[in-house]
Design a protein around this motif. Structure first.
Motif, PDB file in Angstrom:
ATOM      1  N   ASP A  84       0.869  -1.430  -0.126  1.00  0.00           N
ATOM      2  CA  ASP A  84      -0.087   0.033   0.236  1.00  0.00           C
ATOM      3  C   ASP A  84       0.923   1.262  -0.068  1.00  0.00           C
ATOM      4  OD1 ASP A  84      -1.936   1.902   0.212  1.00  0.00           O
ATOM      5  OD2 ASP A  84      -2.457   1.320   2.326  1.00  0.00           O
ATOM      6  N   SER A  85       1.500   1.527  -1.126  1.00  0.00           N
ATOM      7  CA  SER A  85       2.433   2.533  -1.294  1.00  0.00           C
ATOM      8  C   SER A  85       1.708   4.157  -1.018  1.00  0.00           C
ATOM      9  CB  SER A  85       3.012   2.724  -2.524  1.00  0.00           C
ATOM     10  OG  SER A  85       2.165   2.627  -3.626  1.00  0.00           O
ATOM     11  N   SER A  86       0.529   3.956  -1.417  1.00  0.00           N
ATOM     12  CA  SER A  86      -0.268   5.376  -1.038  1.00  0.00           C
ATOM     13  C   SER A  86      -0.131   5.585   0.440  1.00  0.00           C
ATOM     14  CB  SER A  86      -1.546   5.263  -1.851  1.00  0.00           C
ATOM     15  OG  SER A  86      -2.389   4.390  -1.087  1.00  0.00           O
ATOM     16  N   SER A  87      -0.188   4.834   1.102  1.00  0.00           N
ATOM     17  CA  SER A  87      -0.180   5.103   2.585  1.00  0.00           C
ATOM     18  C   SER A  87       1.079   5.304   3.249  1.00  0.00           C
ATOM     19  CB  SER A  87      -1.009   3.874   3.413  1.00  0.00           C
ATOM     20  OG  SER A  87      -2.428   3.956   3.162  1.00  0.00           O
ATOM     21  N   THR A  88       2.017   4.327   2.763  1.00  0.00           N
ATOM     22  CA  THR A  88       3.316   4.422   3.326  1.00  0.00           C
ATOM     23  C   THR A  88       4.278   5.437   2.832  1.00  0.00           C
ATOM     24  OG1 THR A  88       4.190   2.411   1.796  1.00  0.00           O
ATOM     25  CG2 THR A  88       3.370   1.961   3.985  1.00  0.00           C
ATOM     26  N   GLU A  89       3.723   5.647   1.479  1.00  0.00           N
ATOM     27  CA  GLU A  89       4.896   6.560   0.785  1.00  0.00           C
ATOM     28  C   GLU A  89       6.134   6.189   0.251  1.00  0.00           C
ATOM     29  OE1 GLU A  89       4.980  10.362   2.790  1.00  0.00           O
ATOM     30  OE2 GLU A  89       2.690  10.874   2.651  1.00  0.00           O
ATOM     31  N   VAL A  90       6.179   4.805   0.265  1.00  0.00           N
ATOM     32  CA  VAL A  90       7.371   3.975  -0.066  1.00  0.00           C
ATOM     33  C   VAL A  90       6.763   2.785  -1.032  1.00  0.00           C
ATOM     34  CG1 VAL A  90       9.240   2.620   0.761  1.00  0.00           C
ATOM     35  CG2 VAL A  90       8.399   4.205   2.181  1.00  0.00           C
ATOM     36  N   ASP A  91       7.462   2.752  -2.415  1.00  0.00           N
ATOM     37  CA  ASP A  91       6.980   1.996  -3.270  1.00  0.00           C
ATOM     38  C   ASP A  91       8.196   0.832  -2.996  1.00  0.00           C
ATOM     39  OD1 ASP A  91       6.107   0.869  -5.456  1.00  0.00           O
ATOM     40  OD2 ASP A  91       7.157   1.823  -6.986  1.00  0.00           O
ATOM     41  N   ILE A  92       7.683  -0.335  -2.888  1.00  0.00           N
ATOM     42  CA  ILE A  92       8.570  -1.597  -2.697  1.00  0.00           C
ATOM     43  C   ILE A  92       8.237  -2.376  -3.546  1.00  0.00           C
ATOM     44  CG2 ILE A  92       8.943  -3.486  -0.899  1.00  0.00           C
ATOM     45  CD1 ILE A  92       7.700  -1.779   1.338  1.00  0.00           C
ATOM     46  N   PRO A  93       9.154  -2.754  -4.712  1.00  0.00           N
ATOM     47  CA  PRO A  93       8.974  -3.575  -5.772  1.00  0.00           C
ATOM     48  C   PRO A  93       8.541  -5.120  -5.074  1.00  0.00           C
ATOM     49  CG  PRO A  93      10.821  -2.293  -6.185  1.00  0.00           C
ATOM     50  CD  PRO A  93      10.326  -1.962  -4.850  1.00  0.00           C
ATOM     51  N   ASN A  94       7.752  -5.562  -5.742  1.00  0.00           N
ATOM     52  CA  ASN A  94       7.461  -6.974  -5.297  1.00  0.00           C
ATOM     53  C   ASN A  94       6.906  -7.060  -3.968  1.00  0.00           C
ATOM     54  OD1 ASN A  94       8.075  -8.170  -7.819  1.00  0.00           O
ATOM     55  ND2 ASN A  94      10.384  -7.799  -7.247  1.00  0.00           N
ATOM     56  N   ALA A  95       6.301  -6.218  -3.131  1.00  0.00           N
ATOM     57  CA  ALA A  95       5.966  -6.088  -1.836  1.00  0.00           C
ATOM     58  C   ALA A  95       4.700  -7.169  -1.802  1.00  0.00           C
ATOM     59  CB  ALA A  95       5.595  -4.931  -1.630  1.00  0.00           C
ATOM     60  N   ARG A  96       4.562  -7.743  -0.502  1.00  0.00           N
ATOM     61  CA  ARG A  96       3.621  -8.762  -0.280  1.00  0.00           C
ATOM     62  C   ARG A  96       2.361  -7.954  -0.038  1.00  0.00           C
ATOM     63  NH1 ARG A  96       5.662 -13.532   0.622  1.00  0.00           N
ATOM     64  NH2 ARG A  96       4.411 -14.394   2.370  1.00  0.00           N
ATOM     65  N   SER A  97       1.360  -8.969  -0.048  1.00  0.00           N
ATOM     66  CA  SER A  97       0.125  -8.116   0.150  1.00  0.00           C
ATOM     67  C   SER A  97      -0.442  -9.001   1.619  1.00  0.00           C
ATOM     68  CB  SER A  97      -0.955  -8.618  -0.739  1.00  0.00           C
ATOM     69  OG  SER A  97      -2.126  -8.090  -0.461  1.00  0.00           O
ATOM     70  N   THR A  98      -0.977  -7.994   2.299  1.00  0.00           N
ATOM     71  CA  THR A  98      -1.441  -8.434   3.706  1.00  0.00           C
ATOM     72  C   THR A  98      -2.800  -7.944   3.939  1.00  0.00           C
ATOM     73  OG1 THR A  98       0.676  -8.673   4.606  1.00  0.00           O
ATOM     74  CG2 THR A  98      -1.209  -8.631   6.192  1.00  0.00           C
ATOM     75  N   LYS A  99      -3.909  -8.558   4.750  1.00  0.00           N
ATOM     76  CA  LYS A  99      -5.137  -8.146   4.950  1.00  0.00           C
ATOM     77  C   LYS A  99      -4.962  -7.493   6.307  1.00  0.00           C
ATOM     78  CE  LYS A  99      -7.629 -11.875   4.160  1.00  0.00           C
ATOM     79  NZ  LYS A  99      -8.975 -12.829   4.276  1.00  0.00           N
ATOM     80  N   VAL A 100      -5.525  -6.399   6.538  1.00  0.00           N
ATOM     81  CA  VAL A 100      -5.180  -5.745   7.935  1.00  0.00           C
ATOM     82  C   VAL A 100      -6.649  -5.394   8.586  1.00  0.00           C
ATOM     83  CG1 VAL A 100      -4.209  -4.033   9.317  1.00  0.00           C
ATOM     84  CG2 VAL A 100      -3.025  -5.054   7.248  1.00  0.00           C
ATOM     85  N   MET A 101      -6.802  -5.624   9.850  1.00  0.00           N
ATOM     86  CA  MET A 101      -8.289  -5.313  10.361  1.00  0.00           C
ATOM     87  C   MET A 101      -7.856  -4.304  11.694  1.00  0.00           C
ATOM     88  SD  MET A 101     -11.244  -7.887  11.451  1.00  0.00           S
ATOM     89  CE  MET A 101     -12.595  -7.325  12.002  1.00  0.00           C
ATOM     90  N   ASN A 102      -7.974  -3.248  11.502  1.00  0.00           N
ATOM     91  CA  ASN A 102      -7.256  -2.234  12.519  1.00  0.00           C
ATOM     92  C   ASN A 102      -8.729  -1.767  13.356  1.00  0.00           C
ATOM     93  OD1 ASN A 102      -4.635  -0.969  11.926  1.00  0.00           O
ATOM     94  ND2 ASN A 102      -5.753  -0.810   9.873  1.00  0.00           N
ATOM     95  N   ALA A 103      -9.877  -1.830  13.119  1.00  0.00           N
ATOM     96  CA  ALA A 103     -10.909  -1.285  13.967  1.00  0.00           C
ATOM     97  C   ALA A 103     -11.741  -2.601  14.122  1.00  0.00           C
ATOM     98  CB  ALA A 103     -11.628  -0.277  13.263  1.00  0.00           C
ATOM     99  N   LYS A 104     -12.366  -2.533  15.365  1.00  0.00           N
ATOM    100  CA  LYS A 104     -13.401  -3.477  15.684  1.00  0.00           C
ATOM    101  C   LYS A 104     -13.165  -4.976  15.234  1.00  0.00           C
ATOM    102  CE  LYS A 104     -16.890   0.113  14.801  1.00  0.00           C
ATOM    103  NZ  LYS A 104     -17.713   0.663  13.622  1.00  0.00           N
ATOM    104  N   THR A 105     -11.969  -5.323  15.972  1.00  0.00           N
ATOM    105  CA  THR A 105     -11.466  -6.717  15.928  1.00  0.00           C
ATOM    106  C   THR A 105     -12.319  -7.479  16.742  1.00  0.00           C
ATOM    107  OG1 THR A 105      -9.771  -6.474  17.541  1.00  0.00           O
ATOM    108  CG2 THR A 105      -9.168  -5.721  15.204  1.00  0.00           C
ATOM    109  N   GLY A 106     -12.738  -7.143  18.076  1.00  0.00           N
ATOM    110  CA  GLY A 106     -13.308  -8.083  18.942  1.00  0.00           C
ATOM    111  C   GLY A 106     -12.347  -8.849  19.637  1.00  0.00           C
ATOM    112  N   VAL A 107     -11.116  -8.557  19.671  1.00  0.00           N
ATOM    113  CA  VAL A 107      -9.995  -9.127  20.417  1.00  0.00           C
ATOM    114  C   VAL A 107      -9.460  -7.960  21.453  1.00  0.00           C
ATOM    115  CG1 VAL A 107      -7.544 -10.381  20.116  1.00  0.00           C
ATOM    116  CG2 VAL A 107      -9.314 -10.603  18.591  1.00  0.00           C
ATOM    117  N   THR A 108      -9.474  -8.690  22.485  1.00  0.00           N
ATOM    118  CA  THR A 108      -9.105  -7.646  23.635  1.00  0.00           C
ATOM    119  C   THR A 108      -7.614  -7.826  24.237  1.00  0.00           C
ATOM    120  OG1 THR A 108      -9.670  -9.188  25.447  1.00  0.00           O
ATOM    121  CG2 THR A 108     -11.494  -7.804  24.875  1.00  0.00           C
ATOM    122  N   GLY A 109      -7.127  -7.219  24.954  1.00  0.00           N
ATOM    123  CA  GLY A 109      -5.818  -7.354  25.353  1.00  0.00           C
ATOM    124  C   GLY A 109      -5.449  -8.538  26.021  1.00  0.00           C
TER     125      GLY A 109
END
Length: 172
Positions: A84-109
């Motif tokens: 996601d170079s638009s967010s990180t402002e770093v273009d990484i050739p052949n970067a891996r793709s990861t699904k990320v869930m930042n909000a409302k995960t339902g998992v507590t500390g």
């Protein structure tokens, strides 16, 4: 007349070995991510090595980087995929793709702390939510799933103007 002797004592020398328990979780404590504007401290994480890489190191480590942190001096922070170079402002050739869930995960500390084997992630579904982290009342838990299908969790513990401090657990 002779009698065979069979010992029933618990202090016998036993040749039975305890079975080895295979660790199925990689666990990293006190991982530090730099705020996006901080070039010295990294924002890219490899769950296989436990290393955090800065922007300059990212391209040469693209094959192991699975998570990126986007921070600022405000409360608008989140984790994203390294491609996601638009967010990180770093273009990484052949970067891996990861699904990320930042909000409302339902998992507590506490639930994060109880994760100690891969099976603990079986019932957790990770949805790429494209959201910022909703609260900075720590601990906060973010979920991710790598392009290889390995699930993980990040427990945010502390933040200041220069860094974010977290613990990370991921399936081997």
């Amino acid at each position: 007349m002779s009698f065979p002797f069979i010992s029933c004592s618990s202090d016998d020398d036993s040749t039975q070995e305890e079975p080895e328990v295979e660790e199925t979780i990689l666990s990293y404590q006190d991982v530090e991510f730099g705020q996006t504007t901080d070039a010295d401290m990294g924002i890219f994480f490899s769950s296989s090595t436990g290393e955090v890489f800065n922007s300059e190191e990212a391209a040469s480590n693209a094959d192991v980087i699975e998570l990126a942190y986007v921070g600022s001096e405000s409360t608008f922070i989140y984790f994203t995929s390294p491609d996601d170079s638009s967010s990180t402002e770093v273009d990484i050739p052949n970067a891996r793709s990861t699904k990320v869930m930042n909000a409302k995960t339902g998992v507590t500390g506490e639930m994060f702390d109880d994760i100690d084997e891969a099976d603990d992630f079986d019932s957790i579904e990770v949805v790429n939510d494209n959201e910022a982290i909703g609260t900075l009342e720590f601990p906060v838990v973010v979920l991710f799933e790598t392009q290889d299908g390995k699930k993980g969790a990040v427990k945010l513990k502390a933040i200041n103007a220069t860094r974010l401090l977290v613990d990370i657990k991921v399936v081997k």
